[in-house]
Scaffold this motif. Structure first.
Motif, PDB file in Angstrom:
ATOM      1  N   ILE A 124       0.845  -1.203   0.000  1.00 18.98           N
ATOM      2  CA  ILE A 124       0.000   0.000   0.000  1.00 18.98           C
ATOM      3  C   ILE A 124       0.877   1.249   0.000  1.00 18.98           C
ATOM      4  O   ILE A 124       0.602   2.217  -0.710  1.00 18.98           O
ATOM      5  CB  ILE A 124      -0.979  -0.011   1.190  1.00 18.98           C
ATOM      6  N   GLY A 125       1.970   1.233   0.737  1.00 26.10           N
ATOM      7  CA  GLY A 125       2.899   2.374   0.775  1.00 26.10           C
ATOM      8  C   GLY A 125       3.527   2.612  -0.585  1.00 26.10           C
ATOM      9  O   GLY A 125       3.607   3.751  -1.063  1.00 26.10           O
ATOM     10  N   PHE A 142       2.320   1.660  -3.462  1.00 24.10           N
ATOM     11  CA  PHE A 142       1.245   2.134  -4.328  1.00 24.10           C
ATOM     12  C   PHE A 142       0.983   3.619  -4.106  1.00 24.10           C
ATOM     13  O   PHE A 142       0.832   4.388  -5.066  1.00 24.10           O
ATOM     14  CB  PHE A 142      -0.029   1.306  -4.074  1.00 24.10           C
ATOM     15  N   LEU A 143       0.932   4.035  -2.845  1.00 20.10           N
ATOM     16  CA  LEU A 143       0.662   5.446  -2.537  1.00 20.10           C
ATOM     17  C   LEU A 143       1.805   6.348  -3.008  1.00 20.10           C
ATOM     18  O   LEU A 143       1.564   7.461  -3.480  1.00 20.10           O
ATOM     19  CB  LEU A 143       0.395   5.626  -1.054  1.00 20.10           C
ATOM     20  N   VAL A 144       3.050   5.888  -2.879  1.00 16.94           N
ATOM     21  CA  VAL A 144       4.198   6.684  -3.340  1.00 16.94           C
ATOM     22  C   VAL A 144       4.113   6.857  -4.864  1.00 16.94           C
ATOM     23  O   VAL A 144       4.308   7.962  -5.388  1.00 16.94           O
ATOM     24  CB  VAL A 144       5.523   6.012  -2.918  1.00 16.94           C
ATOM     25  N   ARG A 145       3.828   5.745  -5.569  1.00 15.89           N
ATOM     26  CA  ARG A 145       3.712   5.827  -7.025  1.00 15.89           C
ATOM     27  C   ARG A 145       2.528   6.709  -7.417  1.00 15.89           C
ATOM     28  O   ARG A 145       2.607   7.480  -8.381  1.00 15.89           O
ATOM     29  CB  ARG A 145       3.547   4.444  -7.638  1.00 15.89           C
ATOM     30  N   MET A 146       1.430   6.573  -6.687  1.00 15.13           N
ATOM     31  CA  MET A 146       0.247   7.391  -6.963  1.00 15.13           C
ATOM     32  C   MET A 146       0.558   8.862  -6.731  1.00 15.13           C
ATOM     33  O   MET A 146       0.118   9.721  -7.510  1.00 15.13           O
ATOM     34  CB  MET A 146      -0.912   6.945  -6.085  1.00 15.13           C
ATOM     35  N   THR A 147       1.341   9.171  -5.715  1.00 12.42           N
ATOM     36  CA  THR A 147       1.727  10.558  -5.430  1.00 12.42           C
ATOM     37  C   THR A 147       2.581  11.109  -6.566  1.00 12.42           C
ATOM     38  O   THR A 147       2.388  12.254  -6.995  1.00 12.42           O
ATOM     39  CB  THR A 147       2.484  10.636  -4.090  1.00 12.42           C
TER      40      THR A 147
END
Length: 138
Positions: A21-22, A24-29
């Motif tokens: 999830i981390g 994914f969130l970094v890539r999403m950011t």
């Protein structure tokens, strides 16, 4: 002990889930940051294009007004040329009519001249006979 192993497995699984999830969130950011930069660039480009389009439209409107003004100023010239053409056409028609009349008059004059010549010749013949007849009597 089995409960401890199950707890450790559950904790490791939760840790792996949190890591994914981390990530994914970094890539999403990062993706959202790139989207924001792209939107800013597109907004700047659209603003520049909008400004240039306004300038082009303004220039086109001024050019159209100028052309309309010039067309309006030369309209009387075209009207005068049309009137002149009509006058020349009328003059040609009148000239044709006059030529036809003169031709008819010349024809009548030629007939009259022929008749006059015949009459003169007849009169000359009459006068010559009368003079001869008058000379013979004397």
């Amino acid at each position: 002990m089995i409960a401890h192993i199950a707890g450790i497995i559950a904790a490791v699984a939760f840790l792996v889930l949190v890591c994914f999830i981390g990530i994914f969130l970094v890539r999403m950011t990062k993706t959202m940051g790139e989207i924001n930069r792209s939107l800013n660039t597109i907004t700047d480009d659209v603003d520049a294009l909008s400004h240039q389009t306004e300038n082009i439209m303004s220039n086109a409107n001024e050019l159209l007004k100028d052309v309309n003004g010039k067309v309006a100023s030369i309209d009387p010239a075209f009207q005068a040329m049309g009137d002149l053409g009509q006058s020349v056409s009328d003059l040609n028609a009148a000239t044709r009519e006059l030529t036809a009349k003169v031709g008819k008059n010349n024809e009548k004059k030629n007939r009259f001249a022929s008749a006059t010549k015949v009459g003169k010749a007849a009169f000359d013949v009459y006068r010559d006979r009368r003079n001869k007849h008058h000379d013979e009597e004397e």
